[in-house]
Design a protein around this motif. Structure first.
Motif, PDB file in Angstrom:
ATOM      1  N   MET A  10      48.704 -11.127  71.776  1.00 55.35           N
ATOM      2  CA  MET A  10      49.220  -9.799  72.048  1.00 55.35           C
ATOM      3  C   MET A  10      49.130  -9.544  73.560  1.00 55.35           C
ATOM      4  N   THR A  11      50.222  -9.090  74.124  1.00 48.03           N
ATOM      5  CA  THR A  11      50.280  -8.793  75.544  1.00 48.03           C
ATOM      6  C   THR A  11      50.164  -7.288  75.744  1.00 48.03           C
ATOM      7  N   MET A  12      49.376  -6.898  76.723  1.00 51.58           N
ATOM      8  CA  MET A  12      49.202  -5.488  77.015  1.00 51.58           C
ATOM      9  C   MET A  12      49.910  -5.147  78.326  1.00 51.58           C
ATOM     10  N   PHE A  13      50.465  -3.945  78.370  1.00 52.31           N
ATOM     11  CA  PHE A  13      51.044  -3.391  79.584  1.00 52.31           C
ATOM     12  C   PHE A  13      50.070  -2.353  80.111  1.00 52.31           C
ATOM     13  N   THR A  14      49.860  -2.335  81.421  1.00 51.64           N
ATOM     14  CA  THR A  14      49.093  -1.266  82.030  1.00 51.64           C
ATOM     15  C   THR A  14      49.649  -0.981  83.420  1.00 51.64           C
ATOM     16  N   ASN A  15      49.607   0.287  83.797  1.00 51.83           N
ATOM     17  CA  ASN A  15      50.045   0.692  85.132  1.00 51.83           C
ATOM     18  C   ASN A  15      48.927   1.437  85.872  1.00 51.83           C
ATOM     19  N   GLY A  16      47.720   1.372  85.323  1.00 52.25           N
ATOM     20  CA  GLY A  16      46.596   2.078  85.927  1.00 52.25           C
ATOM     21  C   GLY A  16      46.405   3.478  85.376  1.00 52.25           C
ATOM     22  N   PHE A  17      47.429   4.015  84.733  1.00 55.54           N
ATOM     23  CA  PHE A  17      47.363   5.357  84.143  1.00 55.54           C
ATOM     24  C   PHE A  17      47.345   5.275  82.616  1.00 55.54           C
ATOM     25  N   SER A  18      48.149   4.365  82.078  1.00 54.45           N
ATOM     26  CA  SER A  18      48.223   4.193  80.630  1.00 54.45           C
ATOM     27  C   SER A  18      48.372   2.711  80.304  1.00 54.45           C
ATOM     28  N   THR A  19      47.987   2.397  79.071  1.00 54.92           N
ATOM     29  CA  THR A  19      48.029   1.030  78.577  1.00 54.92           C
ATOM     30  C   THR A  19      48.654   1.058  77.191  1.00 54.92           C
ATOM     31  N   LEU A  20      49.461   0.038  76.887  1.00 53.93           N
ATOM     32  CA  LEU A  20      49.999  -0.079  75.536  1.00 53.93           C
ATOM     33  C   LEU A  20      50.347  -1.519  75.229  1.00 53.93           C
ATOM     34  N   GLN A  21      50.454  -1.789  73.949  1.00 52.92           N
ATOM     35  CA  GLN A  21      50.751  -3.131  73.452  1.00 52.92           C
ATOM     36  C   GLN A  21      52.240  -3.429  73.590  1.00 52.92           C
ATOM     37  N   MET A  22      52.563  -4.601  74.108  1.00 46.39           N
ATOM     38  CA  MET A  22      53.957  -5.033  74.190  1.00 46.39           C
ATOM     39  C   MET A  22      54.233  -5.963  73.008  1.00 46.39           C
ATOM     40  N   PRO A  23      55.298  -5.713  72.262  1.00 45.24           N
ATOM     41  CA  PRO A  23      55.583  -6.564  71.110  1.00 45.24           C
ATOM     42  C   PRO A  23      56.014  -7.969  71.520  1.00 45.24           C
ATOM     43  N   LYS A  24      55.762  -8.903  70.649  1.00 44.85           N
ATOM     44  CA  LYS A  24      56.123 -10.299  70.854  1.00 44.85           C
ATOM     45  C   LYS A  24      57.640 -10.448  70.937  1.00 44.85           C
ATOM     46  N   ASP A  25      58.095 -11.394  71.718  1.00 44.31           N
ATOM     47  CA  ASP A  25      59.514 -11.747  71.865  1.00 44.31           C
ATOM     48  C   ASP A  25      60.348 -10.720  72.625  1.00 44.31           C
ATOM     49  N   PHE A  26      59.714  -9.798  73.326  1.00 45.07           N
ATOM     50  CA  PHE A  26      60.433  -8.850  74.167  1.00 45.07           C
ATOM     51  C   PHE A  26      60.213  -9.223  75.623  1.00 45.07           C
ATOM     52  N   GLU A  27      61.267  -9.110  76.409  1.00 51.39           N
ATOM     53  CA  GLU A  27      61.202  -9.450  77.829  1.00 51.39           C
ATOM     54  C   GLU A  27      61.314  -8.178  78.671  1.00 51.39           C
ATOM     55  N   PRO A  28      60.488  -8.053  79.724  1.00 56.92           N
ATOM     56  CA  PRO A  28      60.609  -6.891  80.608  1.00 56.92           C
ATOM     57  C   PRO A  28      61.878  -6.968  81.458  1.00 56.92           C
ATOM     58  N   VAL A  29      62.475  -5.819  81.699  1.00 53.94           N
ATOM     59  CA  VAL A  29      63.652  -5.678  82.539  1.00 53.94           C
ATOM     60  C   VAL A  29      63.301  -4.661  83.618  1.00 53.94           C
ATOM     61  N   LYS A  30      63.808  -4.861  84.812  1.00 52.60           N
ATOM     62  CA  LYS A  30      63.516  -3.929  85.908  1.00 52.60           C
ATOM     63  C   LYS A  30      64.018  -2.529  85.556  1.00 52.60           C
ATOM     64  N   ALA A  31      63.150  -1.550  85.720  1.00 45.50           N
ATOM     65  CA  ALA A  31      63.486  -0.156  85.421  1.00 45.50           C
ATOM     66  C   ALA A  31      64.504   0.380  86.417  1.00 45.50           C
ATOM     67  N   LYS A  32      65.359   1.274  85.938  1.00 49.43           N
ATOM     68  CA  LYS A  32      66.414   1.817  86.795  1.00 49.43           C
ATOM     69  C   LYS A  32      66.093   3.200  87.338  1.00 49.43           C
ATOM     70  N   ASP A  33      64.999   3.792  86.914  1.00 47.86           N
ATOM     71  CA  ASP A  33      64.645   5.108  87.443  1.00 47.86           C
ATOM     72  C   ASP A  33      63.144   5.175  87.707  1.00 47.86           C
ATOM     73  N   GLU A  34      62.736   6.160  88.474  1.00 46.77           N
ATOM     74  CA  GLU A  34      61.341   6.248  88.904  1.00 46.77           C
ATOM     75  C   GLU A  34      60.362   6.567  87.784  1.00 46.77           C
ATOM     76  N   PHE A  35      60.822   7.155  86.691  1.00 52.27           N
ATOM     77  CA  PHE A  35      59.911   7.575  85.635  1.00 52.27           C
ATOM     78  C   PHE A  35      59.720   6.532  84.536  1.00 52.27           C
ATOM     79  N   THR A  36      60.562   5.503  84.491  1.00 52.68           N
ATOM     80  CA  THR A  36      60.419   4.467  83.471  1.00 52.68           C
ATOM     81  C   THR A  36      59.278   3.536  83.863  1.00 52.68           C
ATOM     82  N   GLU A  37      58.289   3.466  82.993  1.00 52.65           N
ATOM     83  CA  GLU A  37      57.119   2.632  83.233  1.00 52.65           C
ATOM     84  C   GLU A  37      57.359   1.206  82.738  1.00 52.65           C
TER      85      GLU A  37
END
Length: 154
Positions: free
Chosen positions: A1-28
């Motif tokens: 299980m992969t976790m995402f964190t930005n220093g403010f919040s943390t959450l589990q990232m589901p398997k087989d999903f790839e991160p894509v660069k966010a297009k706006d300032e509020f998308t974590e």
């Protein structure tokens, strides 16, 4: 299980999903799985209003949009918190898309989960909820004061 964190919040990232660069300032976090296909967006924005006001505004905007079909709109308990859930669908003429959104407000921060996919599948309920339940908020990302916001550097 992969976790995402930005220093403010943390959450589990589901398997087989790839991160894509966010297009706006509020998308974590913006994830896609082209095999399903599905996208998941997690964002945090500053807010001065609560979920009832957010719900009323969203429903008003949807009433004026003939292209979006409102399927469900209600408050939902997840863990010990109350979320606003809105399920909608829209079509580009050829393809139908369903969007499930879960919104939560804490300390003048709006946390939004958006799941978008091209079909309706109740089997995904646990999939959504497991990701949402994994959310841990360390500190609010935004401090809202005097009608303005700033990033919390504390």
């Amino acid at each position: 299980m992969t976790m995402f964190t930005n220093g403010f919040s943390t959450l589990q990232m589901p398997k087989d999903f790839e991160p894509v660069k966010a297009k706006d300032e509020f998308t974590e976090l913006y994830l896609v799985n082209t095999k399903i296909p599905m996208s998941i967006k997690f964002s945090t924005t500053p807010t001065l209003v609560g979920l009832p006001e957010i719900r009323a505004d969203i429903e008003k905007n949807l009433e004026n949009n003939d292209r979006i079909n409102l399927i469900a709109s209600d408050f939902l308990p997840i863990n010990d918190d109350i979320y606003y859930m809105i399920v909608s669908s829209f079509s580009d003429g050829e393809n139908g898309v369903r969007r499930n959104e879960f919104l939560y407000v804490e300390d003048n921060n709006l946390y939004l989960f958006e799941f978008t996919y091209p079909y309706a599948d109740r089997e995904l309920d646990d999939f959504y909820l497991n990701i949402i339940r994994s959310l841990k908020i360390s500190v609010p990302k935004y401090i809202v004061e005097n009608g303005e916001y700033r990033i919390n550097h504390e």
